[in-house]
Design a protein around this motif. Structure first.
Motif, mmCIF file in Angstrom:
data_model
loop_
_atom_site.group_PDB
_atom_site.id
_atom_site.type_symbol
_atom_site.label_atom_id
_atom_site.label_comp_id
_atom_site.label_asym_id
_atom_site.label_seq_id
_atom_site.Cartn_x
_atom_site.Cartn_y
_atom_site.Cartn_z
ATOM 1 N N TYR A 272 0.923 -1.253 -0.013
ATOM 2 C CA TYR A 272 0.110 0.025 0.095
ATOM 3 C C TYR A 272 1.015 1.344 0.036
ATOM 4 N N PHE A 273 1.897 1.370 0.707
ATOM 5 C CA PHE A 273 2.780 2.396 0.823
ATOM 6 C C PHE A 273 4.083 2.372 -0.002
ATOM 7 N N LYS A 274 3.940 1.454 -1.017
ATOM 8 C CA LYS A 274 5.182 1.155 -1.785
ATOM 9 C C LYS A 274 5.053 2.681 -2.704
ATOM 10 N N ASP A 275 6.263 3.177 -2.958
ATOM 11 C CA ASP A 275 6.395 4.359 -3.717
ATOM 12 C C ASP A 275 6.023 5.743 -2.968
ATOM 13 N N PHE A 276 5.852 5.849 -1.922
ATOM 14 C CA PHE A 276 5.596 7.007 -1.001
ATOM 15 C C PHE A 276 6.791 7.323 -0.634
ATOM 16 N N THR A 277 7.109 8.572 -0.960
ATOM 17 C CA THR A 277 8.499 9.160 -0.982
ATOM 18 C C THR A 277 8.848 10.090 0.479
ATOM 19 N N ASN A 278 7.448 10.722 0.834
ATOM 20 C CA ASN A 278 7.725 11.664 2.027
ATOM 21 C C ASN A 278 6.752 11.249 3.214
ATOM 22 N N LEU A 279 6.307 10.105 2.934
ATOM 23 C CA LEU A 279 5.304 9.992 4.127
ATOM 24 C C LEU A 279 5.980 9.764 5.423
ATOM 25 N N ALA A 280 5.839 10.532 6.656
ATOM 26 C CA ALA A 280 6.460 10.240 7.706
ATOM 27 C C ALA A 280 5.464 10.297 9.101
ATOM 28 N N PHE A 281 4.329 10.583 8.876
ATOM 29 C CA PHE A 281 3.216 10.310 9.808
ATOM 30 C C PHE A 281 1.902 9.609 9.457
ATOM 31 N N VAL A 282 1.970 8.416 10.252
ATOM 32 C CA VAL A 282 0.698 7.586 9.729
ATOM 33 C C VAL A 282 -0.012 7.219 11.186
ATOM 34 N N ARG A 283 -1.285 7.576 11.217
ATOM 35 C CA ARG A 283 -2.019 7.023 12.558
ATOM 36 C C ARG A 283 -3.065 6.517 12.157
ATOM 37 N N LEU A 284 -3.096 5.156 12.869
ATOM 38 C CA LEU A 284 -4.363 4.359 12.440
ATOM 39 C C LEU A 284 -4.670 3.850 13.879
ATOM 40 N N ASN A 285 -4.751 4.567 14.929
ATOM 41 C CA ASN A 285 -5.337 4.193 16.265
ATOM 42 C C ASN A 285 -6.639 3.812 16.327
ATOM 43 N N TYR A 286 -7.243 2.993 17.089
ATOM 44 C CA TYR A 286 -8.554 2.644 17.072
ATOM 45 C C TYR A 286 -9.279 2.152 15.755
ATOM 46 N N ASN A 287 -8.414 1.099 15.320
ATOM 47 C CA ASN A 287 -9.126 0.469 14.034
ATOM 48 C C ASN A 287 -9.073 -0.737 14.440
ATOM 49 N N GLN A 288 -9.479 -1.886 13.333
ATOM 50 C CA GLN A 288 -9.793 -3.258 13.515
ATOM 51 C C GLN A 288 -8.521 -4.114 13.103
ATOM 52 N N LEU A 289 -7.270 -3.551 13.222
ATOM 53 C CA LEU A 289 -6.239 -4.191 12.586
ATOM 54 C C LEU A 289 -5.702 -5.478 13.286
ATOM 55 N N ASN A 290 -5.546 -6.488 12.672
ATOM 56 C CA ASN A 290 -4.937 -7.626 13.401
ATOM 57 C C ASN A 290 -3.739 -8.090 12.486
ATOM 58 N N ASP A 291 -3.151 -9.114 12.877
ATOM 59 C CA ASP A 291 -1.778 -9.554 12.483
ATOM 60 C C ASP A 291 -1.999 -10.106 11.084
ATOM 61 N N LYS A 292 -2.985 -10.551 10.841
ATOM 62 C CA LYS A 292 -3.380 -10.978 9.335
ATOM 63 C C LYS A 292 -3.594 -10.005 8.280
ATOM 64 N N GLY A 293 -4.030 -8.846 8.777
ATOM 65 C CA GLY A 293 -4.365 -7.732 7.855
ATOM 66 C C GLY A 293 -3.182 -6.893 7.736
ATOM 67 N N LEU A 294 -2.053 -7.113 8.407
ATOM 68 C CA LEU A 294 -0.867 -6.263 7.971
ATOM 69 C C LEU A 294 0.408 -7.175 7.303
ATOM 70 N N PRO A 295 0.219 -6.999 5.932
ATOM 71 C CA PRO A 295 1.451 -7.648 5.436
ATOM 72 C C PRO A 295 2.869 -7.380 6.061
ATOM 73 N N LYS A 296 3.765 -8.232 5.984
ATOM 74 C CA LYS A 296 4.976 -8.339 6.722
ATOM 75 C C LYS A 296 5.877 -6.927 6.767
ATOM 76 N N LEU A 297 5.826 -6.351 5.620
ATOM 77 C CA LEU A 297 6.905 -5.410 5.304
ATOM 78 C C LEU A 297 5.978 -4.041 4.974
ATOM 79 N N VAL A 298 4.811 -4.061 5.201
ATOM 80 C CA VAL A 298 4.256 -2.919 4.722
ATOM 81 C C VAL A 298 4.640 -1.645 5.292
ATOM 82 N N PHE A 299 5.168 -1.691 6.588
ATOM 83 C CA PHE A 299 5.483 -0.347 7.174
ATOM 84 C C PHE A 299 7.033 -0.333 7.076
ATOM 85 N N ASN A 300 7.650 -0.746 6.295
ATOM 86 C CA ASN A 300 9.266 -0.628 5.917
ATOM 87 C C ASN A 300 9.237 0.411 4.959
ATOM 88 N N VAL A 301 8.816 1.674 5.127
ATOM 89 C CA VAL A 301 8.788 2.894 4.242
ATOM 90 C C VAL A 301 9.872 3.856 5.012
#
Ligand SMILES: *[C@@H]1O[C@H](CO)[C@@H](O)[C@H](O)[C@H]1NC(C)=O
Ligand SMILES: *[C@@H]1O[C@H](CO)[C@@H](O)[C@H](O)[C@H]1NC(C)=O
Ligand SMILES: *[C@@H]1O[C@H](CO)[C@@H](O)[C@H](O)[C@H]1NC(C)=O
Ligand SMILES: *[C@@H]1O[C@H](CO)[C@@H](O)[C@H](O)[C@H]1NC(C)=O
Length: 389
Positions: A272-301
């Motif tokens: 999802y965040f591939k090719d984002f060049t400036n993304l510095a702040f991501v807030r996802l508090n209070y959602n329904q995320l579980n381990d299955k919903g997070l691809p392993k390297l999705v936050f390696n930005v």
């Protein structure tokens, strides 16, 4: 300068850390670093701050229920400008500003041609009609925040080619106004009841830096697949406190801040965040995320500095980039921390402090963890100033 001092702090800090049981301790090692504040989009062309009218009517009475309960508009003394509406203040030394806030106004007065900065916040205005704005083509800022606006007549704002800031937060809009001028830089529509975003609502808005839609009723189906696509210069997108179940599609890759707290998001698509060049702040508090919903390297930005994932349903710590400075994972279901596994393996020379991951602040409280903090965490994250467990 920084390397030297922090090296010393580090060593002292490490010793200190290893002695203490880090139970609910913030800022144990080293001094507090201010949390990065959301960077505001550049506010170019800011007008000089004019003097405020001396006696704005305080809105102290309880909010009226029926239109008939509205207190009467507050009229000012006659102005030296013959075209100054009586319910507004026209500062003699600053003819480009028109102050009509806190005046119990129900209808936008006719705005004089000379107005660049228009303040109409905290009134009882319930619609925006073309007649008031016919002759004020020089307008740059409009603040209509905290009114009761339910409708905006077609093409009112489109005919204001110089408009840069439009603030309409805290109103009763059910949809994003159509026909906004292409030169707009800031659009605030938070705290309305918006569930509809017309297709093309933001098309051609290449200069828009800030789009604030938080606290509305926006769902996945409110957002067309390419609704944000043209916003090439967007810096901050705030869609927090809506009813999204999915991450918004095709958001601009140059974004700096993405706020999606308090939705019902269950997963983040792979890459999802591939090719984002400036993304510095991501807030996802209070959602329904579980381990299955997070691809392993999705936050390696690589640009990411501040990641908020509190109050979700994660049971493991997601991998992240070595540059990340703040990680909020409190109130999840995390049961263990393996410093070796989460250590961002960027550098060949981990013993070199400059190569160590940049994480400074880590919140893990409200999980199923108990102290002590594993030594491999301390070994990896050598810049860590505070950990809450
Ligand atoms: C609009 O403003 C200009 C400049 O002050 C003035 O000459 C003109 O008469 C105004 N037009 C209307 C329709 O009020
Ligand atoms: C994370 O991304 C960087 C480049 O941005 C890459 O070099 C590194 O290998 C990635 N990490 C992993 C574990 O794939
Ligand atoms: C942490 O993970 C590493 C690599 O997967 C493993 O070798 C090590 O045993 C784990 N440590 C603990 C305490 O489970
Ligand atoms: C979050 O965690 C803290 C610390 O354990 C706890 O006091 C609080 O009740 C939790 N909040 C919620 C909403 O679960």
């Amino acid at each position: 300068m920084r390397a030297g001092t922090s090296n010393r702090t580090m060593k002292a800090g490490l010793a200190y850390c290893s002695l203490l049981v880090l139970l609910l301790i913030t800022d144990v090692c080293g001094q507090r670093r201010p949390k990065p504040k959301p960077v505001r989009p550049p506010t170019t062309r800011k007008p000089p701050a004019p003097k405020k009218p001396s006696s704005p009517a305080p809105k102290s009475e309880p909010e009226p229920q029926e239109p008939t309960d509205f207190p009467p508009p507050i009229l000012g003394p006659p102005s030296e400008f013959p075209d100054c509406p009586r319910e507004c203040f026209c500062p003699p030394s600053y003819p480009n500003a028109l102050y009509c806030e806190n005046r119990n106004i129900r209808k936008v007065p006719v705005i004089p041609f000379r107005t660049h900065y228009l303040y109409l916040q905290n009134n009882y205005i319930d619609q925006v009609t073309a007649d008031s704005f016919k002759n004020c083509t020089e307008l740059k800022w409009i603040n209509l925040g905290n009114n009761r606006i339910r409708s905006v007549e077609k093409q009112v704002f489109e005919k204001l080619p110089k408009l840069l800031y439009l603030y309409m937060q805290r109103n009763e809009l059910k949809e994003v106004p159509d026909d906004l001028p292409a030169g707009l830089e800031q659009l605030r529509l938070s705290r309305n009841q918006i569930s509809k975003v017309p297709p093309g609502a933001f098309s051609k808005m290449e200069h828009l830096a800030l789009l604030d839609l938080h606290h509305n009723r926006i769902s996945d189906s409110s957002l067309g697949k390419n609704i944000f696509k043209d916003l090439k210069n967007l810096i901050q997108l705030n869609l927090a406190h809506n009813i999204l179940r999915k991450m918004p599609a095709n958001i601009p890759k140059g974004l700096l801040q993405l706020f999606l707290d308090r939705n019902n998001i269950e997963e983040i698509p792979q890459g999802y965040f591939k090719d984002f060049t400036n993304l510095a702040f991501v807030r996802l508090n209070y959602n329904q995320l579980n381990d299955k919903g997070l691809p392993k390297l999705v936050f390696n930005v690589s640009s990411l500095l501040d990641l908020h994932l509190s109050h979700n349903m994660l049971s493991t710590i997601p991998l992240f980039n070595p540059e990340l400075e703040q990680l909020h994972l409190n109130n999840n279901s995390i049961e263990s921390v393996n410093g070796t596994e989460i250590c961002p393996s960027n550098s060949l020379n981990m013993h070199d402090e400059n190569g160590a991951p940049k994480l400074r602040y880590l919140r893990l409280d409200g999980n199923h963890l108990s102290p002590p903090v594993p030594s491999d965490v301390i070994m990896c994250f050598r810049h860590l100033h505070a950990i809450v467990i």
